[in-house]
Design a protein around this motif. Structure first.
Motif, PDB file in Angstrom:
ATOM      1  N   SER A 154      13.348 -15.474   8.243  1.00 39.33           N
ATOM      2  CA  SER A 154      14.208 -16.241   7.086  1.00 39.33           C
ATOM      3  C   SER A 154      13.805 -14.750   5.589  1.00 39.33           C
ATOM      4  O   SER A 154      14.839 -15.056   4.319  1.00 39.33           O
ATOM      5  CB  SER A 154      13.073 -17.236   6.160  1.00 39.33           C
ATOM      6  OG  SER A 154      11.712 -17.353   5.692  1.00 39.33           O
ATOM      7  N   GLN A 155      13.465 -14.033   6.112  1.00 34.17           N
ATOM      8  CA  GLN A 155      12.462 -13.002   4.935  1.00 34.17           C
ATOM      9  C   GLN A 155      13.394 -11.751   5.144  1.00 34.17           C
ATOM     10  O   GLN A 155      14.048 -11.046   3.914  1.00 34.17           O
ATOM     11  CB  GLN A 155      11.349 -12.130   5.105  1.00 34.17           C
ATOM     12  CG  GLN A 155       9.926 -12.561   4.676  1.00 34.17           C
ATOM     13  CD  GLN A 155       8.550 -12.388   5.228  1.00 34.17           C
ATOM     14  OE1 GLN A 155       8.942 -11.687   5.927  1.00 34.17           O
ATOM     15  NE2 GLN A 155       8.005 -12.312   4.120  1.00 34.17           N
ATOM     16  N   ARG A 190      17.991  -6.910   3.037  1.00 30.70           N
ATOM     17  CA  ARG A 190      16.877  -6.439   2.917  1.00 30.70           C
ATOM     18  C   ARG A 190      16.386  -5.554   4.242  1.00 30.70           C
ATOM     19  O   ARG A 190      15.172  -4.777   3.877  1.00 30.70           O
ATOM     20  CB  ARG A 190      15.497  -7.336   3.283  1.00 30.70           C
ATOM     21  CG  ARG A 190      14.034  -8.123   3.334  1.00 30.70           C
ATOM     22  CD  ARG A 190      13.550  -7.324   1.909  1.00 30.70           C
ATOM     23  NE  ARG A 190      11.717  -6.741   3.053  1.00 30.70           N
ATOM     24  CZ  ARG A 190      10.780  -7.652   2.116  1.00 30.70           C
ATOM     25  NH1 ARG A 190      11.044  -9.220   2.118  1.00 30.70           N
ATOM     26  NH2 ARG A 190       9.959  -7.081   2.461  1.00 30.70           N
ATOM     27  N   LEU A 194       8.823  -8.683   9.645  1.00 34.62           N
ATOM     28  CA  LEU A 194       9.611  -9.729   9.022  1.00 34.62           C
ATOM     29  C   LEU A 194      10.213 -10.609   9.028  1.00 34.62           C
ATOM     30  O   LEU A 194      10.275 -11.373  10.777  1.00 34.62           O
ATOM     31  CB  LEU A 194      10.869  -8.769   7.877  1.00 34.62           C
ATOM     32  CG  LEU A 194      10.678  -8.223   6.769  1.00 34.62           C
ATOM     33  CD1 LEU A 194      12.349  -7.628   7.083  1.00 34.62           C
ATOM     34  CD2 LEU A 194       9.926  -8.364   5.692  1.00 34.62           C
ATOM     35  N   THR A 195      10.377 -12.051   8.536  1.00 33.33           N
ATOM     36  CA  THR A 195       9.896 -13.325   9.651  1.00 33.33           C
ATOM     37  C   THR A 195      11.724 -13.259   9.391  1.00 33.33           C
ATOM     38  O   THR A 195      11.959 -13.172   8.493  1.00 33.33           O
ATOM     39  CB  THR A 195       9.764 -14.913   8.823  1.00 33.33           C
ATOM     40  OG1 THR A 195      10.452 -14.202   7.117  1.00 33.33           O
ATOM     41  CG2 THR A 195       7.882 -14.340   8.907  1.00 33.33           C
TER      42      THR A 195
END
Length: 410
Positions: free
Chosen positions: A98-99, A120, A95-96
């Motif tokens: 932002s994610q 998340r 995941l980045t």
């Protein structure tokens, strides 16, 4: 089962073989019964290579586009590491920033994390996945990509550990812990078993390239225990945490050296109220951190103001200050890049007089001239000529007999 956040620096994932070794380490910890979130930097020298690409286009890239460019390095490393873990048979997702909901302010290239939304991350962990997170990056409330400055993946790691309430944040790097001095300079330097948050923050701010200062600030504020370990060798590492009163009996814990320092002087500054505020407010608005400051005695209604900044900020500082020359009325801006800041750090300084004098004596014995001095309760810093830096670190280390800490339970 423990929740562990691990951070791997660029040297730890410099090539595909090292990526595979990191994957094996993560899988071993997962199979030992832990939940794992791993924060990863860009591969090896990728960030430097991206910066060089930008320089081939322009000497002064727009900061937004700069962040768009250099944030891509971590996306490569997290996806490769996730692939390597998948090959080992574990469920994993990359995941980045932002994610995973890392929200920052809008100061491009030096952004600060404002909050991390853990939903998340928690969702993926609940599904028994290993989560691989891109370090060094986040987004603003307006969804603009930002980066956190060099070493910012450390900050990502601690911020994620804080958001999740992790049991431990492990920082894996190319050194096996925090030393009393750079072991490449001082052969008798000792690895410390424990360092207080306050001492580590000073070490990080004063040139010890082990941890990003902001990561230590967050860890201290939220009580996150950290450990710095080598990603290449199996060893206990150095724990960063609160220390008891007994540990404070050690007056000086280490010597640091920061060659990424520039001395600037504004000559002929009018001796008027508000001038210093205008100078340093302007620099702060540009995200330029100022360290040592000295103002000389008034002469004919004028002062000279001298201070230090990081070398990477020199070009922007010159633009900023020259833009203020008409308003401030100073006569000349001069700077010196051939300087180094040498510092001693120790939680015991606050209750032990004479520490600074002992440091000055060590330098004087070697005829090393001191240009500027700054102090806090647990540190003393001297600005000297860069050619004498290694010698200064060695004689100060010897003066305080820091090699004795090799045998102590620090």
């Amino acid at each position: 089962m423990g929740l562990i956040v691990q951070k791997y620096g660029g040297s730890s994932v410099a090539d595909t073989d090292r990526v595979k070794r990191v994957a094996e380490r993560i899988v071993r910890r997962k199979r030992a019964g832990n939940q794992i979130v791993a924060v990863v930097s860009a591969l090896g020298d990728t960030t430097d290579e991206l910066i060089e690409l930008a320089k081939k286009i322009t000497d002064d890239p727009p900061k937004r586009e700069y962040d768009m460019l250099i944030s891509t390095g971590e996306q490569v490393s997290v996806s490769l590491l996730a692939m390597a873990i998948n090959e080992l048979g574990e469920d994993v997702i990359s995941l980045t920033g932002s994610q995973i909901g890392i929200i920052t302010n809008d100061l491009h290239a030096k952004a600060k994390i404002l909050k991390v939304n853990p939903e998340r991350l928690e969702q993926e962990l609940t599904q028994d996945k290993i989560v691989i997170v891109a370090g060094f990056q986040g987004v603003t409330f307006d969804n603009e990509i930002t980066t956190l400055g060099r070493g910012g993946s450390d900050t990502t790691g601690v911020a994620v550990a804080t958001a999740l309430g992790a049991d431990l944040c492990e920082i894996y790097t190319d050194v096996d812990g925090v030393y009393t001095a750079d072991p490449r300079v001082v052969k008798s330097a000792c690895k410390l078993n424990e360092v207080s948050y306050e001492e580590m923050l000073e070490f990080a701010s004063l040139g010890a390239e082990v941890l990003h200062p902001r990561s230590v600030e967050i860890a201290k504020e939220y009580g996150i225990e950290m450990v710095v370990k080598s990603s290449f060798y199996c060893c206990p590492g150095t724990y960063i945490k609160e220390v008891g009163e007994l540990e404070k009996d050690i007056v000086v814990t280490g010597v640091t050296c920061n060659g990424d320092t520039v001395k600037l002087s504004l000559i002929g500054v009018p001796d008027e109220p508000g001038i210093a505020s205008r100078i340093f407010t302007g620099l702060a608005e540009d995200g330029i951190n100022v360290d040592m400051i000295i103002q000389n005695v008034d002469y004919d209604g004028l002062n000279d103001i001298t201070f230090t900044i990081d070398k990477e900020d020199l070009d922007h500082a010159k633009i900023n200050l020259k833009g203020l020359q008409g308003e401030l009325g100073y006569t000349e801006l001069i700077y010196d890049t051939e300087v180094t800041k040498v510092s001693i750090v120790g939680a015991g300084m606050v209750t032990n007089p004479g520490v600074a004098a002992k440091m000055f004596e060590a330098l004087a014995d070697e005829d090393i001239n001191i240009d500027l001095i700054s102090t806090s309760e647990i540190k003393v810093s001297c600005l000297i000529n860069e050619e004498r830096a290694d010698q200064a670190v060695k004689v100060i280390h010897d003066k305080f007999n820091l090699e004795r800490l090799c045998d102590s339970n620090v």
